[in-house]
Write a protein that holds these residues in place. Structure first.
Motif, PDB file in Angstrom:
ATOM      1  N   THR A 158       0.838  -1.198   0.000  1.00 33.44           N
ATOM      2  CA  THR A 158       0.000   0.000   0.000  1.00 33.44           C
ATOM      3  C   THR A 158       0.871   1.245   0.000  1.00 33.44           C
ATOM      4  O   THR A 158       1.826   1.346   0.778  1.00 33.44           O
ATOM      5  N   VAL A 159       0.544   2.169  -0.904  1.00 27.02           N
ATOM      6  CA  VAL A 159       1.277   3.441  -1.002  1.00 27.02           C
ATOM      7  C   VAL A 159       0.268   4.582  -0.966  1.00 27.02           C
ATOM      8  O   VAL A 159      -0.924   4.394  -1.189  1.00 27.02           O
ATOM      9  N   ALA A 160       0.756   5.778  -0.657  1.00 27.64           N
ATOM     10  CA  ALA A 160      -0.105   6.960  -0.719  1.00 27.64           C
ATOM     11  C   ALA A 160      -0.507   7.197  -2.163  1.00 27.64           C
ATOM     12  O   ALA A 160       0.268   6.964  -3.086  1.00 27.64           O
ATOM     13  N   ASN A 161      -1.733   7.649  -2.357  1.00 29.80           N
ATOM     14  CA  ASN A 161      -2.245   7.832  -3.710  1.00 29.80           C
ATOM     15  C   ASN A 161      -1.358   8.769  -4.527  1.00 29.80           C
ATOM     16  O   ASN A 161      -1.088   9.897  -4.123  1.00 29.80           O
ATOM     17  N   GLY A 162      -0.895   8.270  -5.673  1.00 29.23           N
ATOM     18  CA  GLY A 162      -0.029   9.079  -6.530  1.00 29.23           C
ATOM     19  C   GLY A 162      -0.219   8.791  -8.000  1.00 29.23           C
ATOM     20  O   GLY A 162       0.542   9.273  -8.824  1.00 29.23           O
ATOM     21  N   GLY A 163      -1.216   7.967  -8.332  1.00 37.95           N
ATOM     22  CA  GLY A 163      -1.462   7.630  -9.725  1.00 37.95           C
ATOM     23  C   GLY A 163      -0.830   6.311 -10.118  1.00 37.95           C
ATOM     24  O   GLY A 163       0.044   5.789  -9.422  1.00 37.95           O
ATOM     25  N   PRO A 164      -1.255   5.744 -11.249  1.00 37.13           N
ATOM     26  CA  PRO A 164      -0.772   4.414 -11.659  1.00 37.13           C
ATOM     27  C   PRO A 164       0.726   4.365 -11.922  1.00 37.13           C
ATOM     28  O   PRO A 164       1.364   3.356 -11.641  1.00 37.13           O
ATOM     29  N   GLY A 165       1.304   5.444 -12.466  1.00 35.77           N
ATOM     30  CA  GLY A 165       2.744   5.438 -12.717  1.00 35.77           C
ATOM     31  C   GLY A 165       3.540   5.318 -11.437  1.00 35.77           C
ATOM     32  O   GLY A 165       4.490   4.532 -11.335  1.00 35.77           O
ATOM     33  N   HIS A 166       3.153   6.086 -10.438  1.00 32.64           N
ATOM     34  CA  HIS A 166       3.801   6.037  -9.127  1.00 32.64           C
ATOM     35  C   HIS A 166       3.689   4.638  -8.525  1.00 32.64           C
ATOM     36  O   HIS A 166       4.668   4.096  -7.973  1.00 32.64           O
ATOM     37  N   ALA A 167       2.502   4.030  -8.641  1.00 33.62           N
ATOM     38  CA  ALA A 167       2.289   2.694  -8.089  1.00 33.62           C
ATOM     39  C   ALA A 167       3.127   1.663  -8.840  1.00 33.62           C
ATOM     40  O   ALA A 167       3.718   0.758  -8.231  1.00 33.62           O
ATOM     41  N   ARG A 168       3.196   1.771 -10.140  1.00 30.97           N
ATOM     42  CA  ARG A 168       4.014   0.827 -10.915  1.00 30.97           C
ATOM     43  C   ARG A 168       5.490   0.960 -10.560  1.00 30.97           C
ATOM     44  O   ARG A 168       6.219  -0.046 -10.513  1.00 30.97           O
ATOM     45  N   ASN A 169       5.934   2.186 -10.335  1.00 32.48           N
ATOM     46  CA  ASN A 169       7.346   2.370  -9.947  1.00 32.48           C
ATOM     47  C   ASN A 169       7.660   1.652  -8.644  1.00 32.48           C
ATOM     48  O   ASN A 169       8.740   1.078  -8.482  1.00 32.48           O
ATOM     49  N   ARG A 170       6.709   1.693  -7.710  1.00 28.56           N
ATOM     50  CA  ARG A 170       6.926   0.962  -6.463  1.00 28.56           C
ATOM     51  C   ARG A 170       6.984  -0.536  -6.731  1.00 28.56           C
ATOM     52  O   ARG A 170       7.802  -1.262  -6.141  1.00 28.56           O
ATOM     53  N   GLY A 171       6.152  -1.005  -7.636  1.00 27.04           N
ATOM     54  CA  GLY A 171       6.190  -2.410  -8.002  1.00 27.04           C
ATOM     55  C   GLY A 171       7.520  -2.812  -8.616  1.00 27.04           C
ATOM     56  O   GLY A 171       8.045  -3.898  -8.337  1.00 27.04           O
ATOM     57  N   ILE A 172       8.083  -1.936  -9.450  1.00 29.99           N
ATOM     58  CA  ILE A 172       9.401  -2.198 -10.042  1.00 29.99           C
ATOM     59  C   ILE A 172      10.452  -2.350  -8.944  1.00 29.99           C
ATOM     60  O   ILE A 172      11.312  -3.241  -9.001  1.00 29.99           O
ATOM     61  N   GLU A 173      10.392  -1.495  -7.932  1.00 29.80           N
ATOM     62  CA  GLU A 173      11.351  -1.566  -6.830  1.00 29.80           C
ATOM     63  C   GLU A 173      11.256  -2.889  -6.074  1.00 29.80           C
ATOM     64  O   GLU A 173      12.267  -3.421  -5.601  1.00 29.80           O
ATOM     65  N   LEU A 174      10.050  -3.426  -5.974  1.00 34.82           N
ATOM     66  CA  LEU A 174       9.831  -4.650  -5.203  1.00 34.82           C
ATOM     67  C   LEU A 174      10.045  -5.921  -6.016  1.00 34.82           C
ATOM     68  O   LEU A 174      10.250  -6.999  -5.445  1.00 34.82           O
ATOM     69  N   ALA A 175       9.992  -5.826  -7.334  1.00 37.95           N
ATOM     70  CA  ALA A 175       9.990  -7.008  -8.191  1.00 37.95           C
ATOM     71  C   ALA A 175      11.300  -7.790  -8.106  1.00 37.95           C
ATOM     72  O   ALA A 175      12.385  -7.214  -7.993  1.00 37.95           O
ATOM     73  N   GLU A 176      11.170  -9.109  -8.184  1.00 36.87           N
ATOM     74  CA  GLU A 176      12.326 -10.001  -8.171  1.00 36.87           C
ATOM     75  C   GLU A 176      12.414 -10.850  -9.438  1.00 36.87           C
ATOM     76  O   GLU A 176      13.369 -11.596  -9.604  1.00 36.87           O
ATOM     77  N   GLY A 177      11.434 -10.735 -10.319  1.00 36.81           N
ATOM     78  CA  GLY A 177      11.418 -11.546 -11.524  1.00 36.81           C
ATOM     79  C   GLY A 177      12.423 -11.080 -12.564  1.00 36.81           C
ATOM     80  O   GLY A 177      12.840  -9.921 -12.589  1.00 36.81           O
ATOM     81  N   GLU A 178      12.786 -12.002 -13.445  1.00 36.30           N
ATOM     82  CA  GLU A 178      13.698 -11.665 -14.539  1.00 36.30           C
ATOM     83  C   GLU A 178      12.999 -10.781 -15.567  1.00 36.30           C
ATOM     84  O   GLU A 178      13.637  -9.941 -16.208  1.00 36.30           O
ATOM     85  N   TYR A 179      11.685 -10.976 -15.685  1.00 40.54           N
ATOM     86  CA  TYR A 179      10.897 -10.202 -16.652  1.00 40.54           C
ATOM     87  C   TYR A 179       9.722  -9.545 -15.937  1.00 40.54           C
ATOM     88  O   TYR A 179       9.171 -10.102 -14.974  1.00 40.54           O
ATOM     89  N   LEU A 180       9.332  -8.378 -16.431  1.00 38.22           N
ATOM     90  CA  LEU A 180       8.241  -7.623 -15.812  1.00 38.22           C
ATOM     91  C   LEU A 180       7.055  -7.502 -16.759  1.00 38.22           C
ATOM     92  O   LEU A 180       7.221  -7.274 -17.963  1.00 38.22           O
ATOM     93  N   LEU A 181       5.860  -7.633 -16.184  1.00 32.76           N
ATOM     94  CA  LEU A 181       4.609  -7.399 -16.905  1.00 32.76           C
ATOM     95  C   LEU A 181       3.767  -6.438 -16.076  1.00 32.76           C
ATOM     96  O   LEU A 181       3.793  -6.484 -14.831  1.00 32.76           O
ATOM     97  N   PHE A 182       3.030  -5.576 -16.748  1.00 34.02           N
ATOM     98  CA  PHE A 182       2.176  -4.602 -16.073  1.00 34.02           C
ATOM     99  C   PHE A 182       0.728  -4.818 -16.510  1.00 34.02           C
ATOM    100  O   PHE A 182       0.404  -4.691 -17.693  1.00 34.02           O
ATOM    101  N   PHE A 183      -0.127  -5.161 -15.540  1.00 36.02           N
ATOM    102  CA  PHE A 183      -1.548  -5.342 -15.823  1.00 36.02           C
ATOM    103  C   PHE A 183      -2.340  -4.210 -15.180  1.00 36.02           C
ATOM    104  O   PHE A 183      -1.849  -3.517 -14.287  1.00 36.02           O
ATOM    105  N   ASP A 184      -3.595  -4.039 -15.621  1.00 33.99           N
ATOM    106  CA  ASP A 184      -4.515  -3.102 -14.997  1.00 33.99           C
ATOM    107  C   ASP A 184      -5.477  -3.850 -14.070  1.00 33.99           C
ATOM    108  O   ASP A 184      -5.615  -5.075 -14.158  1.00 33.99           O
ATOM    109  N   ALA A 185      -6.174  -3.100 -13.227  1.00 37.16           N
ATOM    110  CA  ALA A 185      -6.997  -3.715 -12.179  1.00 37.16           C
ATOM    111  C   ALA A 185      -8.367  -4.165 -12.663  1.00 37.16           C
ATOM    112  O   ALA A 185      -9.095  -4.808 -11.903  1.00 37.16           O
ATOM    113  N   ASP A 186      -8.717  -3.853 -13.902  1.00 42.62           N
ATOM    114  CA  ASP A 186     -10.061  -4.213 -14.364  1.00 42.62           C
ATOM    115  C   ASP A 186     -10.035  -4.990 -15.674  1.00 42.62           C
ATOM    116  O   ASP A 186     -11.043  -5.065 -16.380  1.00 42.62           O
TER     117      ASP A 186
END
Length: 345
Positions: free
Chosen positions: A64-92
């Protein structure tokens, strides 16, 4: 935990759709992945739904992060990711069940692949009705040099395959090495992220199999929402595309920029945040911008949509304004018609 794929999903107030999306991801016929769910400061029951799901599915985790928009949230996901490859999905939306298995097969064929771009299905929804369902299908192709890929950059953009992030598979090491991140914009952040990434791609695979199903709420998409910086982001994307492509097909790039400018003007006309005078002032400022003046001179006219757009930008400002007001009304009242016009651009 080292895994082959990290799936990153930014989520904000998605209590009506998120459970279905998570269930679809969990149905993927491949297990070597993690799914990072970034709750972007939701104020509804989204966090509760995610937490309940995560407790039952160890491959999923919530941040959970403070609201900052999808780009901000994806950047946090990049920081946490451990996979060799990254995929970005939407919530709906949801992926095809065989998505990761297909990507694994392509990567086994060529472990040096820098990027996979896939076919997808676009569904325009109004309430519970499907207004339009359109598959966007690629032909299998392997670009084995950056020059080959950049030669086709405009054509792939014009066919709608390069703007978004959810039909792609990225190498995490490229993203980390070059510190590629989403800009904190409300428009064009996906497009600019992709351009920043494309400049480092030497081996790119087009995947003909449908990988993703994207659902778009008619009249509710980001391209229709007003934001003061919207035109500036489209302008940045125009300039950045010319730079990355080294001015390949610049007339086509100019035509796409005019299309984005029309979208920006529609958002100005449709917003309740501005007075009539403020709307006219903003539109006139856009029409006087050097990038627009350049683009309307050189824009390609190889389709009816491009011809009409270029003709509109050649009209006196008053007539142009009236024409765009009519187009805005059509977009609101007859979204299916406008969707078909955009598709044939």
């Amino acid at each position: 935990m080292a895994v082959q794929f990290s799936i990153i999903v930014p989520i904000y107030n998605a209590e009506k759709t998120i459970r279905r999306t998570l269930e679809r991801i969990a149905e993927l016929d491949f297990t070597d992945y993690e799914c990072i769910l970034v709750n972007d400061g939701s104020t509804d029951k989204t966090a509760e739904i995610i937490q309940s799901f995560v407790e039952e599915h160890p491959q999923f985790r919530m941040e959970t992060v403070a609201n900052g928009g999808p780009g901000h949230a994806r950047n946090r996901g990049i920081e946490l990711a451990e996979g060799e490859y990254l995929l970005f999905f939407d919530a709906d939306d949801h992926p095809a069940p065989n998505l990761l298995r297909r990507y694994q097969a392509l990567l086994q064929e060529d472990p040096k692949l820098d990027l996979i771009i896939s076919s997808f299905v676009f569904s325009e929804i109004q309430g519970t009705r499907v207004l339009r369902e359109q598959p966007y299908l690629l032909t299998d192709k392997h670009y084995q040099s950056q020059v080959e890929f950049l030669d086709d950059l405009y054509e792939l953009m014009n066919q709608q395959f390069l703007y978004v992030v959810w039909n792609k598979c990225y190498r995490r090491d490229i993203i980390q090495k070059h510190v590629i991140r989403f800009k904190n914009y409300r428009s064009c952040e996906d497009r600019l992220f992709n351009l920043d990434y494309f400049q480092y791609c030497q081996s790119v695979r087009l995947n003909s199999e449908i990988a993703y199903y994207y659902e778009f709420g008619s009249g509710e998409g980001l391209t229709n929402r007003y934001a003061p910086e919207k035109f500036a982001t489209f302008k940045e994307f125009y300039q950045r595309t010319k730079d990355v492509s080294q001015n390949r097909n610049v007339d086509g790039t100019a035509a796409l920029f005019l299309k984005g400018t029309v979208s920006t003007i529609f958002s100005i006309l449709e917003t309740n945040q501005l007075s009539s005078k403020e709307k006219k002032d903003q539109i006139n400022q856009i029409l006087r911008d050097p990038s627009v003046l350049e683009a309307k001179k050189i824009a390609r006219t190889d389709s009816r949509g491009k011809q009409i757009t270029k003709m509109l930008f050649g009209l006196p400002n008053g007539i142009f304004y009236t024409g765009l007001k009519l187009g805005s009304v059509i977009e609101v009242k007859f979204p299916k018609v406008m969707g078909m016009l955009k598709q044939k651009y």
